[in-house]
Design a protein around this motif. Structure first.
Motif, PDB file in Angstrom:
ATOM      1  N   ALA A 127       0.833  -1.209   0.000  1.00  0.00           N
ATOM      2  CA  ALA A 127       0.000   0.000   0.000  1.00  0.00           C
ATOM      3  C   ALA A 127       0.870   1.262   0.000  1.00  0.00           C
ATOM      4  CB  ALA A 127      -0.925  -0.004   1.213  1.00  0.00           C
ATOM      5  N   GLU A 128       1.938   1.240   0.770  1.00  0.00           N
ATOM      6  CA  GLU A 128       2.829   2.406   0.841  1.00  0.00           C
ATOM      7  C   GLU A 128       3.516   2.655  -0.501  1.00  0.00           C
ATOM      8  OE1 GLU A 128       4.408   5.729   2.489  1.00  0.00           O
ATOM      9  OE2 GLU A 128       2.989   4.383   3.486  1.00  0.00           O
ATOM     10  N   VAL A 129       4.011   1.605  -1.118  1.00  0.00           N
ATOM     11  CA  VAL A 129       4.665   1.747  -2.430  1.00  0.00           C
ATOM     12  C   VAL A 129       3.639   2.184  -3.480  1.00  0.00           C
ATOM     13  CG1 VAL A 129       5.812   0.479  -4.303  1.00  0.00           C
ATOM     14  CG2 VAL A 129       6.556   0.161  -1.920  1.00  0.00           C
ATOM     15  N   ALA A 130       2.450   1.609  -3.457  1.00  0.00           N
ATOM     16  CA  ALA A 130       1.409   1.989  -4.420  1.00  0.00           C
ATOM     17  C   ALA A 130       1.070   3.468  -4.268  1.00  0.00           C
ATOM     18  CB  ALA A 130       0.164   1.128  -4.226  1.00  0.00           C
ATOM     19  N   LYS A 131       1.004   3.926  -3.028  1.00  0.00           N
ATOM     20  CA  LYS A 131       0.709   5.333  -2.763  1.00  0.00           C
ATOM     21  C   LYS A 131       1.842   6.229  -3.280  1.00  0.00           C
ATOM     22  CE  LYS A 131      -0.448   8.422   1.059  1.00  0.00           C
ATOM     23  NZ  LYS A 131      -0.628   8.504   2.521  1.00  0.00           N
ATOM     24  N   LYS A 132       3.073   5.856  -2.986  1.00  0.00           N
ATOM     25  CA  LYS A 132       4.230   6.645  -3.431  1.00  0.00           C
ATOM     26  C   LYS A 132       4.321   6.722  -4.948  1.00  0.00           C
ATOM     27  CE  LYS A 132       7.338   5.749   0.452  1.00  0.00           C
ATOM     28  NZ  LYS A 132       8.552   5.025   0.879  1.00  0.00           N
ATOM     29  N   GLU A 133       4.006   5.598  -5.602  1.00  0.00           N
ATOM     30  CA  GLU A 133       4.125   5.540  -7.063  1.00  0.00           C
ATOM     31  C   GLU A 133       2.813   5.865  -7.768  1.00  0.00           C
ATOM     32  OE1 GLU A 133       6.276   2.247  -8.638  1.00  0.00           O
ATOM     33  OE2 GLU A 133       7.763   2.310  -7.032  1.00  0.00           O
ATOM     34  N   ASN A 134       1.810   6.275  -6.992  1.00  0.00           N
ATOM     35  CA  ASN A 134       0.520   6.683  -7.537  1.00  0.00           C
ATOM     36  C   ASN A 134      -0.106   5.580  -8.403  1.00  0.00           C
ATOM     37  OD1 ASN A 134      -1.613   8.471  -7.745  1.00  0.00           O
ATOM     38  ND2 ASN A 134      -0.810   9.400  -9.616  1.00  0.00           N
ATOM     39  N   LEU A 135      -0.108   4.368  -7.860  1.00  0.00           N
ATOM     40  CA  LEU A 135      -0.678   3.229  -8.585  1.00  0.00           C
ATOM     41  C   LEU A 135      -2.147   3.073  -8.230  1.00  0.00           C
ATOM     42  CD1 LEU A 135       2.192   0.624  -8.038  1.00  0.00           C
ATOM     43  CD2 LEU A 135       1.791   2.058 -10.050  1.00  0.00           C
ATOM     44  N   ASP A 136      -2.933   2.714  -9.229  1.00  0.00           N
ATOM     45  CA  ASP A 136      -4.355   2.458  -9.026  1.00  0.00           C
ATOM     46  C   ASP A 136      -4.622   0.990  -8.718  1.00  0.00           C
ATOM     47  OD1 ASP A 136      -5.171   5.143  -9.684  1.00  0.00           O
ATOM     48  OD2 ASP A 136      -4.728   4.641 -11.781  1.00  0.00           O
ATOM     49  N   LEU A 137      -3.720   0.135  -9.147  1.00  0.00           N
ATOM     50  CA  LEU A 137      -3.933  -1.300  -9.032  1.00  0.00           C
ATOM     51  C   LEU A 137      -2.591  -1.998  -8.894  1.00  0.00           C
ATOM     52  CD1 LEU A 137      -5.942  -3.754  -9.426  1.00  0.00           C
ATOM     53  CD2 LEU A 137      -5.388  -3.596 -11.864  1.00  0.00           C
ATOM     54  N   VAL A 138      -2.513  -2.970  -7.992  1.00  0.00           N
ATOM     55  CA  VAL A 138      -1.327  -3.816  -7.858  1.00  0.00           C
ATOM     56  C   VAL A 138      -1.800  -5.255  -7.979  1.00  0.00           C
ATOM     57  CG1 VAL A 138       0.563  -4.557  -6.361  1.00  0.00           C
ATOM     58  CG2 VAL A 138      -0.150  -2.151  -6.369  1.00  0.00           C
TER      59      VAL A 138
END
Length: 165
Positions: A127-138
Motif C-alpha cells: 500500500a505504501e509503495v502503491a501510494k508513493k508511485e501513484n498506482l491504481d492497481l497492484v
C-alpha cells in the motif's frame, strides 16, 4: 448505425479506463524472501534444525552401509547376525522417519508463523509503495502472463519491508 457505435463504445470503455490506470506488479513471495527479517529468521531456523539434519544424514549413511554389508556378507552371516542387523536397520529407519516428520513439522510451523507475522507488513508495504508511485492497481506476478519490467514493484516493496520493524 448509432446502435453499432454505442456497442463499440461499450466494448471499448473498459479498455479506455484501464489505459488511464497505473498498474504495478509484485512477486509477493520474492519480496518476502528478499526481506532482511525473513532472511535472518530463515537463517536462524536452519541453524536450529542443523543438528537434527546432521543426525538424519548420519542415520541415512549408516543404513546405507548396513545394506551394503548385508549384500556383501549376508550369505556368510548366521541367521542371528542377519536378524540382528535387520532389526537394527528397522530401528534406524523408524528413527529416520520420526526425525523427518519432526523436521518437516518444525519447518512448516516456522513458515506459518512467519507468514502470519509478515502478511500484514507485506500488505502495508504494498500500500505504501502503491501510494508513493501513484498506482491504481497492484496485481500478483503469478496472475500475470506478461508485464514490462518497469511495472514490477517487488524490489520497492522489499525495501519498504526492510524499513519496517
Amino acid at each position: 448505425m448509432m446502435k453499432k457505435w454505442i456497442a463499440v463504445f461499450a466494448v471499448m470503455l473498459p479498455a479506455l479506463a484501464m489505459a488511464e490506470s497505473r498498474v504495478g506488479v509484485i512477486d509477493p513471495i520474492g519480496a518476502l524472501q528478499a526481506a532482511d527479517n525473513v532472511k535472518s529468521r530463515m537463517s536462524a531456523l536452519e541453524k536450529e534444525l542443523g543438528a537434527d539434519e546432521q543426525r538424519l544424514n548420519s542415520l541415512r549413511q549408516e543404513v546405507g552401509k548396513m545394506q551394503e554389508k548385508m549384500q556383501k556378507e549376508g550369505m556368510t552371516m548366521s541367521s542371528d547376525q542377519q536378524e540382528q542387523m535387520q532389526t537394527e536397520g528397522q530401528q534406524k529407519m523408524i528413527e529416520i522417519q520420526s526425525l523427518q516428520r519432526k523436521l518437516q513439522k518444525r519447518a512448516n510451523d516456522a513458515q506459518r508463523e512467519l507468514l502470519q507475522e509478515m502478511e500484514p507488513k507485506l500488505q502495508s508495504a504494498v500500500a505504501e509503495v502503491a501510494k508513493k508511485e501513484n498506482l491504481d492497481l497492484v496485481v500478483s506476478a503469478q496472475a500475470v502472463i506478461y508485464t514490462k519490467p518497469d511495472l514490477d514493484i517487488t524490489e520497492a516493496v522489499t525495501k519498504q519491508l526492510n524499513k519496517m520493524k
